[in-house]
Scaffold this motif. Structure first.
Motif, PDB file in Angstrom:
ATOM      1  N   LEU A 231      12.849   8.416  -2.976  1.00  0.00           N
ATOM      2  CA  LEU A 231      12.862   7.001  -2.594  1.00  0.00           C
ATOM      3  C   LEU A 231      11.452   6.637  -2.172  1.00  0.00           C
ATOM      4  O   LEU A 231      10.882   7.278  -1.288  1.00  0.00           O
ATOM      5  N   LEU A 232      10.890   5.618  -2.804  1.00  0.00           N
ATOM      6  CA  LEU A 232       9.474   5.314  -2.571  1.00  0.00           C
ATOM      7  C   LEU A 232       9.288   3.847  -2.196  1.00  0.00           C
ATOM      8  O   LEU A 232       9.924   2.970  -2.780  1.00  0.00           O
ATOM      9  N   ILE A 233       8.457   3.619  -1.190  1.00  0.00           N
ATOM     10  CA  ILE A 233       8.044   2.243  -0.914  1.00  0.00           C
ATOM     11  C   ILE A 233       6.532   2.177  -1.096  1.00  0.00           C
ATOM     12  O   ILE A 233       5.830   3.179  -0.951  1.00  0.00           O
ATOM     13  N   GLN A 234       6.047   1.004  -1.455  1.00  0.00           N
ATOM     14  CA  GLN A 234       4.614   0.859  -1.693  1.00  0.00           C
ATOM     15  C   GLN A 234       4.133  -0.440  -1.070  1.00  0.00           C
ATOM     16  O   GLN A 234       4.928  -1.316  -0.750  1.00  0.00           O
ATOM     17  N   ASP A 235       2.802  -0.531  -0.909  1.00  0.00           N
ATOM     18  CA  ASP A 235       2.260  -1.800  -0.424  1.00  0.00           C
ATOM     19  C   ASP A 235       2.131  -2.758  -1.608  1.00  0.00           C
ATOM     20  O   ASP A 235       2.750  -2.529  -2.659  1.00  0.00           O
ATOM     21  N   ASP A 236       1.336  -3.823  -1.463  1.00  0.00           N
ATOM     22  CA  ASP A 236       1.329  -4.826  -2.541  1.00  0.00           C
ATOM     23  C   ASP A 236       0.276  -4.553  -3.611  1.00  0.00           C
ATOM     24  O   ASP A 236      -0.027  -5.429  -4.422  1.00  0.00           O
ATOM     25  N   HIS A 287      -9.258  -1.916  -4.173  1.00  0.00           N
ATOM     26  CA  HIS A 287      -8.278  -1.941  -3.085  1.00  0.00           C
ATOM     27  C   HIS A 287      -7.694  -0.559  -2.817  1.00  0.00           C
ATOM     28  O   HIS A 287      -7.208   0.083  -3.746  1.00  0.00           O
ATOM     29  N   PRO A 288      -7.700  -0.136  -1.554  1.00  0.00           N
ATOM     30  CA  PRO A 288      -6.949   1.091  -1.269  1.00  0.00           C
ATOM     31  C   PRO A 288      -5.459   0.804  -1.474  1.00  0.00           C
ATOM     32  O   PRO A 288      -5.024  -0.344  -1.357  1.00  0.00           O
ATOM     33  N   ARG A 289      -4.700   1.835  -1.820  1.00  0.00           N
ATOM     34  CA  ARG A 289      -3.261   1.638  -2.017  1.00  0.00           C
ATOM     35  C   ARG A 289      -2.505   2.675  -1.196  1.00  0.00           C
ATOM     36  O   ARG A 289      -2.962   3.821  -1.068  1.00  0.00           O
ATOM     37  N   LEU A 290      -1.357   2.248  -0.649  1.00  0.00           N
ATOM     38  CA  LEU A 290      -0.552   3.158   0.167  1.00  0.00           C
ATOM     39  C   LEU A 290       0.882   3.193  -0.347  1.00  0.00           C
ATOM     40  O   LEU A 290       1.449   2.154  -0.688  1.00  0.00           O
TER      41      LEU A 290
END
Ligand code: OGA
Ligand code: NI
Length: 349
Positions: A231-236, A287-290
């Motif tokens: 299950l994964l969540i990410q930023d925009d 952009h950094p991504r998380l």
């Protein structure tokens, strides 16, 4: 400090202002992301399905079955986890990676052992492959006997409480989804959960710094996840891609959604009716991504094999039984690239 010398963090390179990608991060031409040729989600080809788990969404089981068959991945909305919690986990992750290196290195992982808990960058035991443009923090969250929050960051002050709440919520959501996936295969609702046994849950926060030459690198190379379900969540910031019919398709960031990725043991249990999704993360220059991935895996002493009910004349037994611990060791020694590890279990190769 010794760990710092042994494991280079990508963020350190970026903060030092590297203008060119160091050779160890340059992918061979056939694996480069071809960012300009990517299929766009806004074009008519679409992306992974979005399934509504809320009361007004109707019965989600048929849609989940279709998504598992066609994509091996989907997003869920109205999943019952409060959106504020997803936001808190992302905010905490960003605040950790924004902290000074010295503060982060207090929680460094052991670079000599694969999958060790803590702050790291290189995932595999072997030392020769191309490196991912990624740093991460891995938490061992479940079962509770593995959970030792003193190894997790103590800043911001609620970090550990939020991770525990998130871990418990993700366990529940994974179990709900595994019930639905079992039902969509015509199996009893608890089938997959029982086949997996006691859950081993790791929570990995991935941080992908901006990359000076994103066309040459990958944040995370192509792989399928080794456990049961992720299950994964990410930023925009876009970056996650799923392979579909030989093409890479971007997964659109939706702030309240959870991305569900079928992993290899679910493919084995389903006797290949459902495929684990091959996916990767690309990076960008600005952009950094998380992202935060929660892995729901069997324990290492568990034997995994196809469900008897799914073996018929038309669909004969496809995979041999595997001890999950052996599967994990082979993944870490061979690496995820190329032929997927699951192919080694095929009865008719
Ligand atoms: C993973 C993974 C993708 C992402 O951690 O296994 O696939 O977008 N992450 O970070
Ligand atoms: Ni993955």
């Amino acid at each position: 400090m010794e760990a710092a010398a042994e494991t280079q963090r990508v963020q350190t390179l970026v903060e030092a202002g590297v203008a060119h990608l160091p050779a160890r991060y340059v992918q061979p031409p056939e694996l480069r992301p071809h960012l300009s040729r990517r299929r766009d989600v806004t074009a008519d080809c679409g992306s992974i399905p979005v399934v509504d788990l809320g009361p007004s969404g109707g019965d989600p089981v048929p849609a989940i079955g279709r998504a598992c068959r066609e994509w091996g991945a989907f997003q869920v909305v109205n999943h019952g986890v409060r959106p504020g919690l997803l936001e808190e986990v992302r905010a905490m992750g960003s605040s950790f990676f924004r902290a000074p290196m010295e503060a982060k290195l207090r929680f460094a992982c052991d670079p000599r052992s694969p999958a060790s808990e803590g702050y790291g960058s290189r995932m595999l035991a072997k030392d020769d492959g191309v490196l991912d443009w990624r740093d991460y923090f891995d938490h061992h969250a479940l079962p509770e006997s593995r959970r030792n929050p003193s190894r997790w960051p103590d800043f911001p002050s609620n970090y550990r409480d939020v991770v525990i709440e998130y871990s418990n919520n993700m366990k529940k959501l994974a179990q709900t989804l595994l019930c639905m996936i079992s039902q969509s295969l015509g199996l009893p609702p608890l089938y997959i959960e029982e086949a997996v046994g006691e859950v081993y849950q790791n929570i990995t926060i991935s941080y992908y710094p901006p990359c000076p030459q994103p066309d040459l690198a990958l944040g995370l190379q192509s792989h399928s996840d080794m456990g049961a379900i992720t299950l994964l969540i990410q930023d925009d910031v876009e970056g996650l891609e799923v392979l579909k019919d030989g093409e890479w398709v971007q997964v659109q960031p939706l702030s309240d959604a959870v991305v569900v990725i079928l992993a290899d043991q679910t493919e084995v249990i389903s006797n290949g009716e459902y495929k684990s999704a091959v996916h990767r993360a690309v990076v960008n220059a600005h952009h950094p991504r998380l992202s935060v991935a929660t892995f729901y895996d069997p324990c290492k002493t568990r034997k995994i094999y196809p469900a008897m009910q799914l073996i018929t004349k038309q669909s004969p037994l496809k995979f041999r039984e595997v001890l999950y611990g052996d599967y994990v060791s082979s993944w870490y020694s061979k690496g995820p690239e190329g032929k997927r590890n699951i192919d080694a279990l095929l009865i008719n190769q």
